[in-house]
Write a protein that holds these residues in place. Structure first.
Motif, PDB file in Angstrom:
ATOM      1  N   GLN A  77       5.570 -13.698  -3.198  1.00 12.06           N
ATOM      2  CA  GLN A  77       5.124 -14.041  -1.841  1.00 12.06           C
ATOM      3  C   GLN A  77       6.095 -13.505  -0.792  1.00 12.06           C
ATOM      4  O   GLN A  77       5.700 -13.149   0.305  1.00 12.06           O
ATOM      5  CB  GLN A  77       5.011 -15.557  -1.699  1.00 12.06           C
ATOM      6  N   LEU A  78       7.348 -13.468  -1.192  1.00  5.91           N
ATOM      7  CA  LEU A  78       8.362 -12.923  -0.299  1.00  5.91           C
ATOM      8  C   LEU A  78       8.114 -11.430  -0.071  1.00  5.91           C
ATOM      9  O   LEU A  78       8.128 -10.941   1.060  1.00  5.91           O
ATOM     10  CB  LEU A  78       9.728 -13.133  -0.943  1.00  5.91           C
ATOM     11  N   LEU A  79       7.880 -10.730  -1.165  1.00  4.81           N
ATOM     12  CA  LEU A  79       7.673  -9.280  -1.063  1.00  4.81           C
ATOM     13  C   LEU A  79       6.380  -8.967  -0.321  1.00  4.81           C
ATOM     14  O   LEU A  79       6.312  -8.038   0.471  1.00  4.81           O
ATOM     15  CB  LEU A  79       7.642  -8.656  -2.459  1.00  4.81           C
ATOM     16  N   MET A  80       5.345  -9.798  -0.580  1.00  4.99           N
ATOM     17  CA  MET A  80       4.054  -9.519   0.038  1.00  4.99           C
ATOM     18  C   MET A  80       4.064  -9.823   1.529  1.00  4.99           C
ATOM     19  O   MET A  80       3.325  -9.194   2.287  1.00  4.99           O
ATOM     20  CB  MET A  80       2.965 -10.368  -0.621  1.00  4.99           C
ATOM     21  N   SER A  81       4.873 -10.800   1.938  1.00  8.18           N
ATOM     22  CA  SER A  81       4.864 -11.145   3.364  1.00  8.18           C
ATOM     23  C   SER A  81       5.885 -10.329   4.146  1.00  8.18           C
ATOM     24  O   SER A  81       5.984 -10.456   5.351  1.00  8.18           O
ATOM     25  CB  SER A  81       5.101 -12.644   3.551  1.00  8.18           C
ATOM     26  N   ALA A  82       6.663  -9.507   3.433  1.00 11.09           N
ATOM     27  CA  ALA A  82       7.619  -8.649   4.125  1.00 11.09           C
ATOM     28  C   ALA A  82       6.910  -7.365   4.565  1.00 11.09           C
ATOM     29  O   ALA A  82       5.926  -6.964   3.950  1.00 11.09           O
ATOM     30  CB  ALA A  82       8.776  -8.308   3.190  1.00 11.09           C
ATOM     31  N   PRO A  83       7.406  -6.757   5.644  1.00  6.20           N
ATOM     32  CA  PRO A  83       6.755  -5.519   6.103  1.00  6.20           C
ATOM     33  C   PRO A  83       7.070  -4.342   5.180  1.00  6.20           C
ATOM     34  O   PRO A  83       7.741  -3.402   5.562  1.00  6.20           O
ATOM     35  CB  PRO A  83       7.332  -5.323   7.511  1.00  6.20           C
ATOM     36  N   VAL A  84       6.593  -4.428   3.942  1.00  7.27           N
ATOM     37  CA  VAL A  84       6.836  -3.377   2.954  1.00  7.27           C
ATOM     38  C   VAL A  84       5.517  -3.053   2.264  1.00  7.27           C
ATOM     39  O   VAL A  84       4.718  -3.937   1.992  1.00  7.27           O
ATOM     40  CB  VAL A  84       7.832  -3.845   1.860  1.00  7.27           C
ATOM     41  N   ASN A  85       5.337  -1.773   1.989  1.00  7.74           N
ATOM     42  CA  ASN A  85       4.149  -1.336   1.282  1.00  7.74           C
ATOM     43  C   ASN A  85       4.252  -1.721  -0.193  1.00  7.74           C
ATOM     44  O   ASN A  85       5.335  -1.653  -0.773  1.00  7.74           O
ATOM     45  CB  ASN A  85       4.085   0.185   1.406  1.00  7.74           C
ATOM     46  N   ILE A  86       3.124  -2.076  -0.799  1.00 13.97           N
ATOM     47  CA  ILE A  86       3.160  -2.460  -2.219  1.00 13.97           C
ATOM     48  C   ILE A  86       3.618  -1.297  -3.087  1.00 13.97           C
ATOM     49  O   ILE A  86       4.382  -1.472  -4.036  1.00 13.97           O
ATOM     50  CB  ILE A  86       1.776  -2.941  -2.682  1.00 13.97           C
ATOM     51  N   SER A  87       3.182  -0.084  -2.752  1.00 15.60           N
ATOM     52  CA  SER A  87       3.590   1.044  -3.584  1.00 15.60           C
ATOM     53  C   SER A  87       5.098   1.253  -3.527  1.00 15.60           C
ATOM     54  O   SER A  87       5.710   1.666  -4.502  1.00 15.60           O
ATOM     55  CB  SER A  87       2.846   2.314  -3.188  1.00 15.60           C
ATOM     56  N   MET A  88       5.697   0.908  -2.379  1.00 14.07           N
ATOM     57  CA  MET A  88       7.149   1.020  -2.276  1.00 14.07           C
ATOM     58  C   MET A  88       7.832  -0.001  -3.182  1.00 14.07           C
ATOM     59  O   MET A  88       8.865   0.280  -3.785  1.00 14.07           O
ATOM     60  CB  MET A  88       7.593   0.797  -0.824  1.00 14.07           C
ATOM     61  N   ILE A  89       7.242  -1.182  -3.277  1.00 11.34           N
ATOM     62  CA  ILE A  89       7.806  -2.211  -4.157  1.00 11.34           C
ATOM     63  C   ILE A  89       7.759  -1.719  -5.605  1.00 11.34           C
ATOM     64  O   ILE A  89       8.755  -1.761  -6.327  1.00 11.34           O
ATOM     65  CB  ILE A  89       7.019  -3.533  -4.012  1.00 11.34           C
ATOM     66  N   VAL A  90       6.583  -1.218  -5.998  1.00  8.15           N
ATOM     67  CA  VAL A  90       6.413  -0.762  -7.381  1.00  8.15           C
ATOM     68  C   VAL A  90       7.331   0.425  -7.669  1.00  8.15           C
ATOM     69  O   VAL A  90       8.015   0.458  -8.705  1.00  8.15           O
ATOM     70  CB  VAL A  90       4.929  -0.399  -7.633  1.00  8.15           C
ATOM     71  N   LEU A  91       7.386   1.370  -6.745  1.00  7.69           N
ATOM     72  CA  LEU A  91       8.265   2.532  -6.942  1.00  7.69           C
ATOM     73  C   LEU A  91       9.723   2.104  -7.035  1.00  7.69           C
ATOM     74  O   LEU A  91      10.485   2.624  -7.850  1.00  7.69           O
ATOM     75  CB  LEU A  91       8.094   3.520  -5.789  1.00  7.69           C
ATOM     76  N   GLY A  92      10.098   1.144  -6.197  1.00  7.64           N
ATOM     77  CA  GLY A  92      11.467   0.650  -6.219  1.00  7.64           C
ATOM     78  C   GLY A  92      11.822   0.095  -7.586  1.00  7.64           C
ATOM     79  O   GLY A  92      12.874   0.384  -8.149  1.00  7.64           O
ATOM     80  N   LYS A  93      10.921  -0.680  -8.155  1.00  4.81           N
ATOM     81  CA  LYS A  93      11.150  -1.271  -9.483  1.00  4.81           C
ATOM     82  C   LYS A  93      11.265  -0.163 -10.531  1.00  4.81           C
ATOM     83  O   LYS A  93      12.108  -0.211 -11.425  1.00  4.81           O
ATOM     84  CB  LYS A  93       9.987  -2.188  -9.845  1.00  4.81           C
ATOM     85  N   PHE A  94      10.371   0.805 -10.413  1.00  6.44           N
ATOM     86  CA  PHE A  94      10.359   1.906 -11.382  1.00  6.44           C
ATOM     87  C   PHE A  94      11.678   2.678 -11.359  1.00  6.44           C
ATOM     88  O   PHE A  94      12.323   2.893 -12.392  1.00  6.44           O
ATOM     89  CB  PHE A  94       9.177   2.829 -11.081  1.00  6.44           C
ATOM     90  N   PHE A  95      12.098   3.037 -10.164  1.00  2.00           N
ATOM     91  CA  PHE A  95      13.324   3.838 -10.061  1.00  2.00           C
ATOM     92  C   PHE A  95      14.549   3.025 -10.488  1.00  2.00           C
ATOM     93  O   PHE A  95      15.491   3.578 -11.056  1.00  2.00           O
ATOM     94  CB  PHE A  95      13.496   4.379  -8.642  1.00  2.00           C
ATOM     95  N   ALA A  96      14.521   1.732 -10.206  1.00  2.00           N
ATOM     96  CA  ALA A  96      15.648   0.902 -10.622  1.00  2.00           C
ATOM     97  C   ALA A  96      15.796   0.940 -12.141  1.00  2.00           C
ATOM     98  O   ALA A  96      16.892   1.155 -12.665  1.00  2.00           O
ATOM     99  CB  ALA A  96      15.461  -0.525 -10.138  1.00  2.00           C
ATOM    100  N   ALA A  97      14.679   0.756 -12.850  1.00  2.00           N
ATOM    101  CA  ALA A  97      14.735   0.771 -14.313  1.00  2.00           C
ATOM    102  C   ALA A  97      15.163   2.145 -14.819  1.00  2.00           C
ATOM    103  O   ALA A  97      15.981   2.265 -15.737  1.00  2.00           O
ATOM    104  CB  ALA A  97      13.374   0.388 -14.888  1.00  2.00           C
TER     105      ALA A  97
END
Lengths: 241, 334
Positions: A77-97
């Motif tokens: 809910q934090l990520l979804m209510s932040a001014p961030v695109n969902i694809s950026m969230i997913v990409l961020g997770k991917f690159f982190a791993a």
């Protein structure tokens, strides 16, 4: 995206899991490497062949909590209510791993330099092929794990499902051979060709011979893109439930 | 500041939010009151873009949450029902992450320090979130919502699970924040809403039942002199007879209570006490009175009544609406 990468990397390095993963990788790599050295082999290719097994063991552990945990802790809910695109969230997770996984490559490169120090000759192109192949392979497995992690709230379920699916994708043609051996049914060539075409391990092997086949590169990039896209869709779909 | 228009949300065939509309003015503290499962959290999740609506629109400061999500989300801070905390981070790391995530432009150190001072979490600043008490976790949750100094704060049950002292502290904090922010606050605790909010929206089963200031709501309901009456009598005859009494403004039928027993709500003309005439009527007609009850209610009662599944809320809702209109007319006359 940078914030997410930073957070996830920090989480890997502050959790026992991250260190356990690195230890397992270092342990297997050390054993395989010593084994081949004893045989007087100068080539790292075979060592990395075997490392695919360790890769298979370790990657679902890296990816299982990426999105599943966000849902369980309600931090999505934090990520979804932040001014961030969902694809950026997913990409961020991917690159982190993926970046975390690169720690292992650093290790491999260091080993190689030690090798060089003791006067061995190294075929750098083959080595580059090895590393590149493993990078693509692990990236593909990470996206699969990420995708499955998006589907469930339970890390354990995510890990087990990722094991199952990556096992099949990695050694598809091998399973097919076993199947036809046990049942003595000859599999139609079209099917066996299709299985060969998908099989990750076969594709990876061609990299390790120092062959930069564009179809293989395209194949892995497509797998990564498709699973990333599906992950974004799954995360987004939850809003439309 | 916030406009919600005809918002509807369906989960499959279950209607969670049913065509609600309300608006929140700049600098107002709006209380969102309703029992568990009334649709409060769903509405808040839609407002913050965590959920999509089946129909209707929500705008924040003129930006539609659906079509202009970045602009809208930049203006809001959200504390969900369960504070969205990462247990393995320290408070410092966590707030730093939120700061980066929201791409805040203000200087990082002073901004976070200011928020920590405001919600009083300096003493746990370097501790891991998983070791914090519930009260501190809740405050870190509020701190998270404050990062970037958004103009709108949406707080979903911010005092749930806290001890009475902490509740008072959080309420004071919200009241203070309300001076500089627009706040929507949900709660199922009535005194809380009364203590903190400028305006209350009561919601039940996905529908808005009342929308008024807490004082008005309370006044409107406590000067409700209507009587609830259960009679063992023929519905038609009883209604006609009661209507004929002097001092009775209206009679409405509520429902049947088994054989020949009917419930009515009798509304007197203001200033008349109709209890005695009613009693005499019933004695004359020889109708058995099964219940005669004043509907004068405290806020607590009205809330319970409004949100009770077994009573018909429609009558009450109508009377609330009527009284609100009356009040407005009187206000206009003055």
């Amino acid at each position: 995206m940078k914030a997410i990468i930073k957070r996830e990397l920090k989480a890997y390095f502050t959790s026992p899991l991250g260190y356990a993963v690195l230890t397992v990788l270092a342990f297997f790599f050390g054993i395989f490497y010593t084994m081949y050295l004893k045989n007087g082999s100068a080539d790292m290719t075979n060592v990395l062949y075997l490392m695919v097994l360790a890769l298979f063991v370790v990657i679902p552990l890296l990816t299982m909590r990426l999105l599943a945990n966000e849902r369980r802790q309600k931090t999505d809910q934090l990520l979804m209510s932040a001014p961030v695109n969902i694809s950026m969230i997913v990409l961020g997770k991917f690159f982190a791993a993926l970046l975390f996984f690169c720690v292992f490559f650093v290790e491999v490169i260091v080993f190689n330099f030690v090798y060089l120090f003791f006067g061995a000759t190294i075929d750098w192109l083959v080595f580059l092929g090895n590393i590149l192949g493993m990078l693509f392979l692990s990236a593909a497995l990470i996206t699969i794990g990420l995708f499955i992690s998006a589907l469930t709230e339970d890390q354990v379920v995510a890990a087990i499902a990722t094991y199952g699916i990556s096992l099949i994708l990695l050694f598809m043609n091998f399973f097919m051979d076993i199947f036809s051996m046990i049942t003595s049914i000859t599999v139609p060539t079209a099917v066996s060709e299709a299985f060969d075409w998908i099989c990750f391990y076969t594709r990876y092997q061609s990299f390790t011979q120092g062959i930069f086949d564009l179809t293989n590169i395209t194949f892995f990039i497509s797998v990564i893109a498709v699973f990333l896209f599906m992950t974004v869709r799954v995360v987004d779909r939850k809003r439309w439930a | 500041m916030i406009e919600v228009k005809n918002l509807t949300k369906k989960y499959g065939s279950h209607l969670a939010v049913d065509d609600i509309s309300f608006s929140v003015n700049d600098g107002e503290i709006l209380g969102f009151l309703g029992p568990n499962g009334a649709g409060k959290s769903t509405t808040m999740n839609i407002l913050t873009g965590c959920l999509s609506a089946t129909a209707g629109s929500t705008t924040i400061d003129g930006f539609d949450v659906l079509t202009d999500p970045f602009e809208a989300k930049r203006k809001l801070g959200y504390l969900p029902e369960q504070p969205p905390l990462y247990p393995d981070m320290t408070v410092r790391e966590y707030l730093g992450f939120i700061y980066d995530l929201k791409k805040v432009k203000m200087p990082k150190g002073p901004h976070i320090a200011e928020i920590c001072r405001l919600v009083k979490i300096q003493e746990v600043y370097h501790r891991l979130i998983k070791y914090l008490s519930k009260g501190y976790k809740q405050r870190v949750g509020i701190a998270q919502a404050l990062i970037g100094n958004p103009r709108v704060l949406i707080l979903d049950e911010p005092t749930v699970g806290l001890d009475p002292k902490q509740i008072i502290e959080i309420r004071n904090l919200i009241r203070m924040l309300g001076k500089t922010h627009t706040v929507i606050l949900s709660s199922h605790i009535l005194p809380e809403v009364q203590a903190v909010c400028d305006r209350v929206v009561v919601i039940n089963k996905g529908r808005i039942i009342a929308d008024d200031t807490p004082d008005h709501l309370s006044a409107n309901l406590s000067d409700d002199h209507s009587l609830s009456l259960i009679l063992e009598a023929d519905k038609k005859k009883a209604m006609d007879a009661i209507q004929a009494l002097s001092g009775v403004k209206s009679v409405s039928y509520v429902r049947s209570h088994g054989e020949n027993a009917n419930e009515f709500v009798v509304d007197p003309v203001v200033g008349y006490d109709i209890r005695k005439p009613l009693f005499e009527l019933m004695r004359d007609k020889d109708w058995a009175v099964l219940q005669l009850r004043s509907n004068q209610m405290s806020l607590e009662d009205i809330f319970l009544r409004l949100t009770d599944d077994t009573t018909d809320t429609a009558v009450l809702e109508r009377s609330l609406k009527r009284r609100k209109e009356q009040n407005e007319q009187e206000g206009a006359q003055e």
